[in-house]
Design a protein around this motif. Structure first.
Motif, PDB file in Angstrom:
ATOM      1  N   MET A   4       0.830  -1.204   0.000  1.00 53.62           N
ATOM      2  CA  MET A   4       0.000   0.000   0.000  1.00 53.62           C
ATOM      3  C   MET A   4       0.866   1.256   0.000  1.00 53.62           C
ATOM      4  O   MET A   4       0.600   2.211  -0.734  1.00 53.62           O
ATOM      5  N   LEU A   5       1.921   1.254   0.813  1.00 55.12           N
ATOM      6  CA  LEU A   5       2.832   2.389   0.863  1.00 55.12           C
ATOM      7  C   LEU A   5       3.511   2.597  -0.485  1.00 55.12           C
ATOM      8  O   LEU A   5       3.643   3.734  -0.962  1.00 55.12           O
ATOM      9  N   PRO A  60       9.900   9.132  -4.628  1.00 51.59           N
ATOM     10  CA  PRO A  60      10.712   8.211  -5.441  1.00 51.59           C
ATOM     11  C   PRO A  60      11.525   7.237  -4.591  1.00 51.59           C
ATOM     12  O   PRO A  60      11.661   6.061  -4.946  1.00 51.59           O
ATOM     13  N   VAL A  61      12.039   7.714  -3.476  1.00 45.80           N
ATOM     14  CA  VAL A  61      12.844   6.853  -2.607  1.00 45.80           C
ATOM     15  C   VAL A  61      11.982   5.739  -2.020  1.00 45.80           C
ATOM     16  O   VAL A  61      12.370   4.564  -2.027  1.00 45.80           O
ATOM     17  N   VAL A  62      10.799   6.084  -1.528  1.00 37.40           N
ATOM     18  CA  VAL A  62       9.901   5.083  -0.950  1.00 37.40           C
ATOM     19  C   VAL A  62       9.473   4.077  -2.006  1.00 37.40           C
ATOM     20  O   VAL A  62       9.423   2.870  -1.749  1.00 37.40           O
ATOM     21  N   PHE A  88       9.811  -1.482  -4.094  1.00 40.61           N
ATOM     22  CA  PHE A  88      10.031  -2.491  -5.124  1.00 40.61           C
ATOM     23  C   PHE A  88      11.232  -3.378  -4.782  1.00 40.61           C
ATOM     24  O   PHE A  88      11.208  -4.584  -5.047  1.00 40.61           O
ATOM     25  N   ALA A  89      12.269  -2.805  -4.187  1.00 39.73           N
ATOM     26  CA  ALA A  89      13.443  -3.597  -3.815  1.00 39.73           C
ATOM     27  C   ALA A  89      13.103  -4.605  -2.718  1.00 39.73           C
ATOM     28  O   ALA A  89      13.525  -5.766  -2.785  1.00 39.73           O
ATOM     29  N   VAL A  90      12.348  -4.172  -1.730  1.00 39.31           N
ATOM     30  CA  VAL A  90      11.953  -5.081  -0.645  1.00 39.31           C
ATOM     31  C   VAL A  90      11.058  -6.188  -1.185  1.00 39.31           C
ATOM     32  O   VAL A  90      11.214  -7.368  -0.829  1.00 39.31           O
ATOM     33  N   ARG A 100      11.909 -10.172  -1.158  1.00 39.80           N
ATOM     34  CA  ARG A 100      11.010 -11.151  -0.537  1.00 39.80           C
ATOM     35  C   ARG A 100      10.640 -12.262  -1.524  1.00 39.80           C
ATOM     36  O   ARG A 100      10.565 -13.422  -1.158  1.00 39.80           O
ATOM     37  N   ARG A 101      10.391 -11.890  -2.757  1.00 37.55           N
ATOM     38  CA  ARG A 101      10.072 -12.899  -3.767  1.00 37.55           C
ATOM     39  C   ARG A 101      11.257 -13.808  -4.036  1.00 37.55           C
ATOM     40  O   ARG A 101      11.092 -15.009  -4.237  1.00 37.55           O
TER      41      ARG A 101
END
Length: 89
Positions: free
Chosen positions: A3-4, A65-67, A72-74, A78-79
């Motif tokens: 969501m974030l 942009p940072v968030v 996407f990196a997190v 996780r995937r």
């Protein structure tokens, strides 16, 4: 986290569109995102400062942009970890 990331992904282009409007159309900011002090009439002693909307716009334009990229990196990490299985002995 999803969501974030989604909120940041939507806020990113909207905030930069408004930054563009602030710089080139409304002329409240310079190209370096600094507040542009308008020409004051004679006799005015108060120095104008940016208001809450301009401050929030700059914060969102820098933070979203940072968030988004971190989200996407997190998610990718996780995937990647979910796809790995530990060998059983």
């Amino acid at each position: 986290m999803r969501m974030l990331r989604t909120v940041a992904l939507v806020a990113w282009p909207i905030s930069w569109y408004l930054v563009w409007k602030e710089i080139f159309h409304w002329r409240h900011m310079t190209k370096t995102l600094r507040f542009r002090v308008p020409d004051l009439p004679p006799g005015v002693t108060v120095t104008p400062r940016p208001g809450v909307p301009v401050r929030c716009l700059r914060a969102v334009a820098v933070v979203s942009p940072v968030v988004c990229v971190l989200g996407f990196a997190v998610d990718a990490r996780r995937r990647g970890q979910a796809g790995r299985t530990r060998p059983t002995s």
